[in-house]
Scaffold this active site. Structure first.
Site, PDB file in Angstrom:
ATOM      1  CG  HIS A  50      -2.072  -1.142   1.196  1.00 23.41           C
ATOM      2  ND1 HIS A  50      -2.853  -1.088   0.259  1.00 23.41           N
ATOM      3  CD2 HIS A  50      -2.210  -2.051   1.945  1.00 23.41           C
ATOM      4  CE1 HIS A  50      -3.727  -2.038   0.387  1.00 23.41           C
ATOM      5  NE2 HIS A  50      -3.375  -2.782   1.535  1.00 23.41           N
ATOM      6  CB  VAL A 173       3.560 -20.176  22.816  1.00 22.71           C
ATOM      7  CG1 VAL A 173       3.728 -19.646  24.304  1.00 22.71           C
ATOM      8  CG2 VAL A 173       4.929 -20.056  22.045  1.00 22.71           C
ATOM      9  CE  LYS A 251      -5.318  -0.499   3.373  1.00 21.76           C
ATOM     10  NZ  LYS A 251      -5.560  -1.295   4.624  1.00 21.76           N
ATOM     11  CB  CYS A 402       4.215 -27.804 -11.405  1.00 21.67           C
ATOM     12  SG  CYS A 402       2.760 -26.405 -11.579  1.00 21.67           S
ATOM     13  CB  CYS A 444       2.283 -31.069  -9.841  1.00 22.24           C
ATOM     14  SG  CYS A 444       1.541 -29.814  -8.895  1.00 22.24           S
TER      15      CYS A 444
HETATM   16  C1  LIG Z   1      -7.902 -10.269   4.001  1.00 20.09           C
HETATM   17  C2  LIG Z   1      -6.763  -9.541   4.261  1.00 20.09           C
HETATM   18  C3  LIG Z   1      -6.178  -8.756   3.155  1.00 20.09           C
HETATM   19  C4  LIG Z   1      -4.972  -8.098   3.576  1.00 20.09           C
HETATM   20  N1  LIG Z   1      -4.293  -7.460   2.672  1.00 20.09           N
HETATM   21  C5  LIG Z   1      -3.119  -6.932   2.843  1.00 20.09           C
HETATM   22  C6  LIG Z   1      -2.486  -6.055   1.764  1.00 20.09           C
HETATM   23  O1  LIG Z   1      -2.769  -6.040   0.695  1.00 20.09           O
HETATM   24  N2  LIG Z   1      -1.229  -5.353   2.091  1.00 20.09           N
HETATM   25  C7  LIG Z   1      -0.800  -5.426   3.381  1.00 20.09           C
HETATM   26  O2  LIG Z   1       0.004  -4.544   3.549  1.00 20.09           O
HETATM   27  N3  LIG Z   1      -1.472  -6.054   4.294  1.00 20.09           N
HETATM   28  C8  LIG Z   1      -2.675  -6.751   4.178  1.00 20.09           C
HETATM   29  N4  LIG Z   1      -3.046  -7.577   5.128  1.00 20.09           N
HETATM   30  C9  LIG Z   1      -2.528  -7.640   6.410  1.00 20.09           C
HETATM   31  C10 LIG Z   1      -1.336  -8.672   6.278  1.00 20.09           C
HETATM   32  O3  LIG Z   1      -1.694  -9.700   5.776  1.00 20.09           O
HETATM   33  C11 LIG Z   1      -1.091  -8.954   7.926  1.00 20.09           C
HETATM   34  O4  LIG Z   1      -1.120  -7.600   8.696  1.00 20.09           O
HETATM   35  C12 LIG Z   1       0.121  -9.475   7.879  1.00 20.09           C
HETATM   36  O5  LIG Z   1       0.207 -10.670   7.418  1.00 20.09           O
HETATM   37  C13 LIG Z   1       0.058 -10.123   9.568  1.00 20.09           C
HETATM   38  O6  LIG Z   1       1.471 -10.774   9.770  1.00 20.09           O
HETATM   39  P1  LIG Z   1       1.624 -11.473  11.170  1.00 20.09           P
HETATM   40  O7  LIG Z   1       2.974 -11.834  11.137  1.00 20.09           O
HETATM   41  O8  LIG Z   1       1.364 -10.137  12.237  1.00 20.09           O
HETATM   42  O9  LIG Z   1       0.701 -12.427  11.580  1.00 20.09           O
HETATM   43  P2  LIG Z   1       0.561 -13.828  10.932  1.00 20.09           P
HETATM   44  O10 LIG Z   1       1.010 -13.870   9.633  1.00 20.09           O
HETATM   45  O11 LIG Z   1      -0.871 -14.622  11.318  1.00 20.09           O
HETATM   46  O12 LIG Z   1       1.542 -14.782  11.602  1.00 20.09           O
HETATM   47  C14 LIG Z   1       1.333 -15.372  13.172  1.00 20.09           C
HETATM   48  C15 LIG Z   1       2.004 -16.448  13.185  1.00 20.09           C
HETATM   49  O13 LIG Z   1       1.811 -16.949  14.539  1.00 20.09           O
HETATM   50  C16 LIG Z   1       1.560 -18.127  14.773  1.00 20.09           C
HETATM   51  N5  LIG Z   1       0.959 -18.431  16.195  1.00 20.09           N
HETATM   52  C17 LIG Z   1      -0.210 -18.087  16.617  1.00 20.09           C
HETATM   53  N6  LIG Z   1      -0.566 -18.716  18.047  1.00 20.09           N
HETATM   54  C18 LIG Z   1       0.904 -19.317  18.083  1.00 20.09           C
HETATM   55  C19 LIG Z   1       1.328 -20.040  19.377  1.00 20.09           C
HETATM   56  N7  LIG Z   1       0.359 -20.232  20.221  1.00 20.09           N
HETATM   57  N8  LIG Z   1       2.576 -20.433  19.360  1.00 20.09           N
HETATM   58  C20 LIG Z   1       3.297 -20.515  18.325  1.00 20.09           C
HETATM   59  N9  LIG Z   1       3.093 -19.828  16.986  1.00 20.09           N
HETATM   60  C21 LIG Z   1       1.634 -19.078  17.145  1.00 20.09           C
HETATM   61  C22 LIG Z   1       0.699 -18.566  13.385  1.00 20.09           C
HETATM   62  O14 LIG Z   1       0.739 -19.743  13.320  1.00 20.09           O
HETATM   63  C23 LIG Z   1       1.310 -17.663  12.547  1.00 20.09           C
HETATM   64  O15 LIG Z   1       2.092 -18.204  11.657  1.00 20.09           O
HETATM   65  C24 LIG Z   1      -4.239  -8.483   4.731  1.00 20.09           C
HETATM   66  C25 LIG Z   1      -4.998  -9.043   5.647  1.00 20.09           C
HETATM   67  C26 LIG Z   1      -6.188  -9.789   5.326  1.00 20.09           C
HETATM   68  C27 LIG Z   1      -6.618 -10.837   6.236  1.00 20.09           C
END
Ligand SMILES: Cc1cc2nc3c(=O)[nH]c(=O)nc-3n(C[C@H](O)[C@H](O)[C@H](O)COP(=O)(O)OP(=O)(O)OC[C@H]3O[C@@H](n4cnc5c(N)ncnc54)[C@H](O)[C@@H]3O)c2cc1C
Length: 484
Positions: A50, A173, A251, A402, A444
């Site tokens: 973005h 965790v 958005k 693939c 694949c």
């Molecule tokens: C529909 C949608 C559209 C989006 N579009 C955009 C976009 O176009 N551009 C943009 O900038 N952002 C976008 N976002 C936001 C973006 O995808 C997220 O902000 C980002 O991926 C979050 O990353 P994260 O690492 O914080 O969370 P996550 O990717 O969810 O990672 C968290 C990790 O923690 C792990 N976890 C959870 N609990 C535990 C536990 N107890 N023990 C060990 N591990 C655990 C999970 O398995 C996971 O792998 C979008 C989000 C959504 C849902």
């Protein structure tokens, strides 16, 4: 072993934090409950970098969005990942929406977004002839871009790992507590870990850990977004990312080319309670198609959709990133409420998390830190001569596994054997795109399974789609030639 820092979660926030922390002489470990990196929200989103005009003025979201966007050119070169500044357009189809465009423009300027421009109906249609005939104007943001979310996440984690960060997968965790020894004691399904610092990057689950250690509670609502992905034939239906005007819920439904040449349509915004419920619904898909069709015409969704999926935004009640050391939980750093634009902001989130720890700890920097990574070789972007040369050196690059995405055995072998290598079908898919094409892995899958079986010695019945109990085959129905 006691770690200096334990990060909960290997999504983009955890991986970016790990990479930034790997610059210092610190022992860092990432605990991830899934079997691979990029298993949560980071794997299911719009993949848009973005520009930063949408986030509230003066917010942390706005600051990190713009900073993350700026960092993406250098980061994509350093990590050898696909990234394209295709530009974005917020399109108006009613005259009365034009004031909203000006508000967005002003917010963008205040947030430090460069190059914003309001375009007339004629100017927009010249850029995008497939927009609705009702288009009245648009906000153009040339700094908007598209990225591959899997590769961004995987590449940051891989690079952190090469620079000394440990990753423990299948490690969930359960509880954590700071004891009198000044250490965080972290109980997992895989034993106890101790660390001097904890980074809470658990996505939609981050409120659980925050609330376990702090008296000031937060609440994260999983806000589901459904998507349709269209065939590559449709990849140039629009060339910019097309947004409607944003609403309170987000958005809105966008239409955008992907960095790999597909067309993505979505997401919806549906608040739910189950933090794991990523199944799409017919209602959600119908809703997004009708909304997308208001701004973009002739979307052939009925014939060209190759898959649908959903992701969960980690929507905190105050709609703001929470990145700080908690005042009542020393050395516990929250990285919570990371909803959109979290993917865009991720490099800046990593920088901020590492900065908080570095400010307290004053660790020494490593002299030999290497921020560069080489991606998986892609024969499709080579000249015929280069490809022939590669196949001569390693015939596995001439064996196509693939067919839809034209992915060779050589690429799959690289995906399996590189740092934090793939161990499941989805692991291979996210690193190479084998299984991401028109047939969605129908052809694949068995062949990729044979390679995983041969290379890693995992029995066929134990190979999974994405860890846990997602086994593909359960048992043999008859003995094979050569069996005892
Ligand atoms: C529909 C949608 C559209 C989006 N579009 C955009 C976009 O176009 N551009 C943009 O900038 N952002 C976008 N976002 C936001 C973006 O995808 C997220 O902000 C980002 O991926 C979050 O990353 P994260 O690492 O914080 O969370 P996550 O990717 O969810 O990672 C968290 C990790 O923690 C792990 N976890 C959870 N609990 C535990 C536990 N107890 N023990 C060990 N591990 C655990 C999970 O398995 C996971 O792998 C979008 C989000 C959504 C849902």
């Amino acid at each position: 072993m006691t770690y200096d820092v334990i990060i909960i979660g290997a999504g983009v926030s955890g991986a970016a934090s790990a990479r930034e922390l790997s610059k210092y002489k610190l022992n860092v470990c990432v605990l991830e409950k899934a079997e691979d990196v990029c298993a949560g929200t980071s794997k299911a989103n719009s993949a848009i970098i973005h520009a930063g005009f949408d986030a509230p003025e003066g917010s942390l979201m706005a600051k990190l969005n713009v900073r993350g966007n700026e960092m993406m050119d250098e980061l994509s070169k350093d990590l050898d990942i696909p990234f394209k500044r295709n530009g974005s357009l917020v399109v108006c189809i009613h005259k009365e929406e034009l004031d909203g465009l000006k508000d967005l423009y002003n917010r963008g300027v205040a947030n430090g977004v460069k190059g914003l421009k309001i375009l007339s109906r004629e100017e927009v249609l010249e850029l995008e002839p497939n927009l609705s005939d009702n288009v009245e104007g648009a906000l153009y943001a040339p700094t908007g871009g598209i990225v591959c979310p899997f590769i961004l996440n995987i590449a940051m984690a891989e690079n952190a790992n090469v620079n000394g960060v440990d990753f423990r997968f299948n490690t969930e965790v359960e509880t954590l507590k700071r004891k009198d020894d000044g250490l965080w004691h972290i109980r997992t399904n895989n034993g106890e870990y101790t660390a001097r610092y904890v980074v809470n990057a658990a996505g939609v689950h981050a409120d659980i850990f925050h609330n376990m250690v702090s008296a000031e509670k937060i609440h994260i609502t999983p806000r589901r977004g459904d998507y349709c992905l269209l065939d590559k034939e449709m990849g140039s239906h629009v060339t910019h990312t097309i947004f409607p005007q944003p609403t309170k819920l987000g958005k809105g439904v966008l239409v955008s080319p992907t960095v790999h040449g597909n067309l993505i349509v979505g997401p919806t915004a549906i608040d739910i309670t189950d933090k794991e419920a990523t199944a799409t619904t017919q209602e959600g898909i119908d809703d997004l198609i009708s909304k997308a069709s208001l701004h973009v015409k002739d979307l052939p969704v009925a014939r060209k959709v190759i898959t649908s999926f959903a992701g969960l935004r980690a929507h905190e009640d105050h709609h703001e990133f929470i990145i700080k050391e908690l005042p009542d939980a020393p050395h516990f750093i929250d990285c919570a409420g990371i909803e959109s634009p979290g993917l865009t902001s991720s490099p800046a989130i990593g920088e901020m998390v590492a900065g908080i720890i570095a400010d307290i700890e004053k660790p020494e920097k490593k002299e030999n830190w290497n921020g560069k990574r080489k991606g998986i070789v892609d024969p499709k972007v080579m000249t015929l001569e280069e490809r022939n040369e590669l196949i001569k050196k390693d015939p596995a690059y001439g064996n196509i596994i693939c067919r839809c995405e034209s992915i060779s055995e050589g690429e799959i072998l690289d995906a399996i054997h590189r740092p934090l290598g793939a161990r499941s079908l989805d692991g291979v898919k996210r690193r190479t795109r084998a299984g991401m094409g028109r047939c969605q892995a129908g052809f694949c899958s068995p062949r990729v399974m044979e390679i995983i079986n041969r290379e890693l010695g995992i029995p066929m019945e134990k190979i999974t789609k994405s860890g846990g109990s997602s086994n593909i085959v359960l048992e043999r129905t008859k003995a094979m030639k050569g069996d005892e």
